[in-house]
Design a protein around this motif. Structure first.
Motif, PDB file in Angstrom:
ATOM      1  N   PHE A   1      40.618  33.818  36.780  1.00  0.00           N
ATOM      2  CA  PHE A   1      39.502  33.813  35.838  1.00  0.00           C
ATOM      3  C   PHE A   1      38.402  34.695  36.391  1.00  0.00           C
ATOM      4  O   PHE A   1      38.156  34.714  37.601  1.00  0.00           O
ATOM      5  N   ASP A   2      37.740  35.419  35.491  1.00  0.00           N
ATOM      6  CA  ASP A   2      36.675  36.334  35.898  1.00  0.00           C
ATOM      7  C   ASP A   2      35.517  35.584  36.547  1.00  0.00           C
ATOM      8  O   ASP A   2      35.198  34.452  36.166  1.00  0.00           O
ATOM      9  N   ASP A   3      34.888  36.233  37.523  1.00  0.00           N
ATOM     10  CA  ASP A   3      33.668  35.718  38.106  1.00  0.00           C
ATOM     11  C   ASP A   3      32.539  35.886  37.081  1.00  0.00           C
ATOM     12  O   ASP A   3      32.618  36.742  36.189  1.00  0.00           O
ATOM     13  N   PRO A   4      31.477  35.114  37.193  1.00  0.00           N
ATOM     14  CA  PRO A   4      30.365  35.242  36.243  1.00  0.00           C
ATOM     15  C   PRO A   4      29.694  36.619  36.316  1.00  0.00           C
ATOM     16  O   PRO A   4      29.619  37.240  37.382  1.00  0.00           O
ATOM     17  N   GLY A   5      29.232  37.097  35.168  1.00  0.00           N
ATOM     18  CA  GLY A   5      28.415  38.301  35.107  1.00  0.00           C
ATOM     19  C   GLY A   5      29.133  39.618  35.300  1.00  0.00           C
ATOM     20  O   GLY A   5      28.500  40.605  35.683  1.00  0.00           O
ATOM     21  N   VAL A   6      30.421  39.690  35.010  1.00  0.00           N
ATOM     22  CA  VAL A   6      31.180  40.914  35.284  1.00  0.00           C
ATOM     23  C   VAL A   6      31.664  41.644  34.031  1.00  0.00           C
ATOM     24  O   VAL A   6      32.374  42.646  34.129  1.00  0.00           O
ATOM     25  N   ILE A   7      31.258  41.200  32.858  1.00  0.00           N
ATOM     26  CA  ILE A   7      31.859  41.717  31.625  1.00  0.00           C
ATOM     27  C   ILE A   7      31.679  43.230  31.465  1.00  0.00           C
ATOM     28  O   ILE A   7      32.618  43.932  31.091  1.00  0.00           O
ATOM     29  N   GLU A   8      30.505  43.756  31.745  1.00  0.00           N
ATOM     30  CA  GLU A   8      30.296  45.210  31.581  1.00  0.00           C
ATOM     31  C   GLU A   8      31.119  46.004  32.586  1.00  0.00           C
ATOM     32  O   GLU A   8      31.727  47.019  32.258  1.00  0.00           O
ATOM     33  N   LYS A   9      31.133  45.527  33.820  1.00  0.00           N
ATOM     34  CA  LYS A   9      31.944  46.179  34.862  1.00  0.00           C
ATOM     35  C   LYS A   9      33.423  46.118  34.473  1.00  0.00           C
ATOM     36  O   LYS A   9      34.165  47.081  34.665  1.00  0.00           O
ATOM     37  N   LYS A  10      33.851  44.999  33.899  1.00  0.00           N
ATOM     38  CA  LYS A  10      35.235  44.840  33.485  1.00  0.00           C
ATOM     39  C   LYS A  10      35.580  45.819  32.368  1.00  0.00           C
ATOM     40  O   LYS A  10      36.653  46.416  32.369  1.00  0.00           O
TER      41      LYS A  10
ATOM     42  N   PHE B   1      41.053  45.142  39.061  1.00  0.00           N
ATOM     43  CA  PHE B   1      40.087  44.080  38.763  1.00  0.00           C
ATOM     44  C   PHE B   1      39.762  43.278  40.022  1.00  0.00           C
ATOM     45  O   PHE B   1      38.612  42.925  40.257  1.00  0.00           O
ATOM     46  N   TYR B   2      40.752  42.979  40.831  1.00  0.00           N
ATOM     47  CA  TYR B   2      40.513  42.252  42.083  1.00  0.00           C
ATOM     48  C   TYR B   2      39.766  43.148  43.078  1.00  0.00           C
ATOM     49  O   TYR B   2      38.782  42.722  43.693  1.00  0.00           O
ATOM     50  N   LEU B   3      40.220  44.380  43.214  1.00  0.00           N
ATOM     51  CA  LEU B   3      39.610  45.306  44.175  1.00  0.00           C
ATOM     52  C   LEU B   3      38.141  45.587  43.879  1.00  0.00           C
ATOM     53  O   LEU B   3      37.371  45.867  44.794  1.00  0.00           O
ATOM     54  N   HIS B   4      37.746  45.499  42.609  1.00  0.00           N
ATOM     55  CA  HIS B   4      36.370  45.801  42.215  1.00  0.00           C
ATOM     56  C   HIS B   4      35.566  44.558  41.854  1.00  0.00           C
ATOM     57  O   HIS B   4      34.525  44.641  41.209  1.00  0.00           O
ATOM     58  N   GLY B   5      36.048  43.381  42.254  1.00  0.00           N
ATOM     59  CA  GLY B   5      35.252  42.165  42.139  1.00  0.00           C
ATOM     60  C   GLY B   5      35.151  41.535  40.763  1.00  0.00           C
ATOM     61  O   GLY B   5      34.212  40.789  40.511  1.00  0.00           O
ATOM     62  N   ILE B   6      36.081  41.806  39.880  1.00  0.00           N
ATOM     63  CA  ILE B   6      36.055  41.140  38.572  1.00  0.00           C
ATOM     64  C   ILE B   6      36.429  39.670  38.743  1.00  0.00           C
ATOM     65  O   ILE B   6      35.876  38.792  38.101  1.00  0.00           O
ATOM     66  N   PHE B   7      37.380  39.392  39.605  1.00  0.00           N
ATOM     67  CA  PHE B   7      37.684  38.016  39.995  1.00  0.00           C
ATOM     68  C   PHE B   7      37.874  38.002  41.502  1.00  0.00           C
ATOM     69  O   PHE B   7      38.324  38.976  42.100  1.00  0.00           O
ATOM     70  N   SER B   8      37.493  36.895  42.117  1.00  0.00           N
ATOM     71  CA  SER B   8      37.570  36.819  43.575  1.00  0.00           C
ATOM     72  C   SER B   8      38.580  35.778  44.046  1.00  0.00           C
ATOM     73  O   SER B   8      38.854  35.691  45.236  1.00  0.00           O
ATOM     74  N   SER B   9      39.110  35.006  43.111  1.00  0.00           N
ATOM     75  CA  SER B   9      40.128  34.038  43.487  1.00  0.00           C
ATOM     76  C   SER B   9      41.235  34.035  42.437  1.00  0.00           C
ATOM     77  O   SER B   9      41.026  34.457  41.294  1.00  0.00           O
ATOM     78  N   TYR B  10      42.378  33.561  42.849  1.00  0.00           N
ATOM     79  CA  TYR B  10      43.544  33.514  41.981  1.00  0.00           C
ATOM     80  C   TYR B  10      44.474  32.432  42.514  1.00  0.00           C
ATOM     81  O   TYR B  10      44.308  31.959  43.638  1.00  0.00           O
ATOM     82  N   LYS B  11      45.456  32.045  41.701  1.00  0.00           N
ATOM     83  CA  LYS B  11      46.479  31.095  42.130  1.00  0.00           C
ATOM     84  C   LYS B  11      47.842  31.731  41.931  1.00  0.00           C
ATOM     85  O   LYS B  11      48.069  32.436  40.953  1.00  0.00           O
TER      86      LYS B  11
END
Length: 99
Positions: free
Chosen positions: A8-17, A73-83
């Motif tokens: 799931f995306d981290d908060p506040g990343v929609i424009e970067k995404k 997306f992971y490399l640029h901080g869109i999400f920082s965790s995953y399962k």
């Protein structure tokens, strides 16, 4: 062996995404031979994803980790965790799968 990756995306990343989406889609397409299924999680009433699910065909968990940690997306901080979870089909295409 299939592995399911969810994030799931981290908060506040929609424009970067939005800016990175084309690069992300290129990465997914480049790896499509390994992907059984993938897609986004969408909030009700919106058409832009806020996370995703990937079913990846890979030899082991490390292969799934390497795949997701090389996603732009992971490399640029869109999400920082995953399962990552190992997965076996039980029902597929509306039918019970025989073991």
């Amino acid at each position: 062996m299939p592995y399911v990756i969810t994030f799931f995306d981290d908060p506040g990343v929609i424009e970067k995404k939005r800016e990175l989406r084309a690069v992300h889609l290129e990465y997914v397409e480049k790896n499509s031979s390994r992907i059984i299924a993938s897609g986004g999680f969408f909030p009700d009433g919106d058409d832009f994803p806020v996370g995703g699910l990937i079913i990846l065909d890979t030899e082991n968990r490390q292969g799934a980790v390497e795949y997701i940690e090389n996603d732009p997306f992971y490399l640029h901080g869109i999400f920082s965790s995953y399962k990552v979870n190992r997965w076996k089909k039980f029902v597929f295409d509306h039918k019970r799968v025989t073991p």
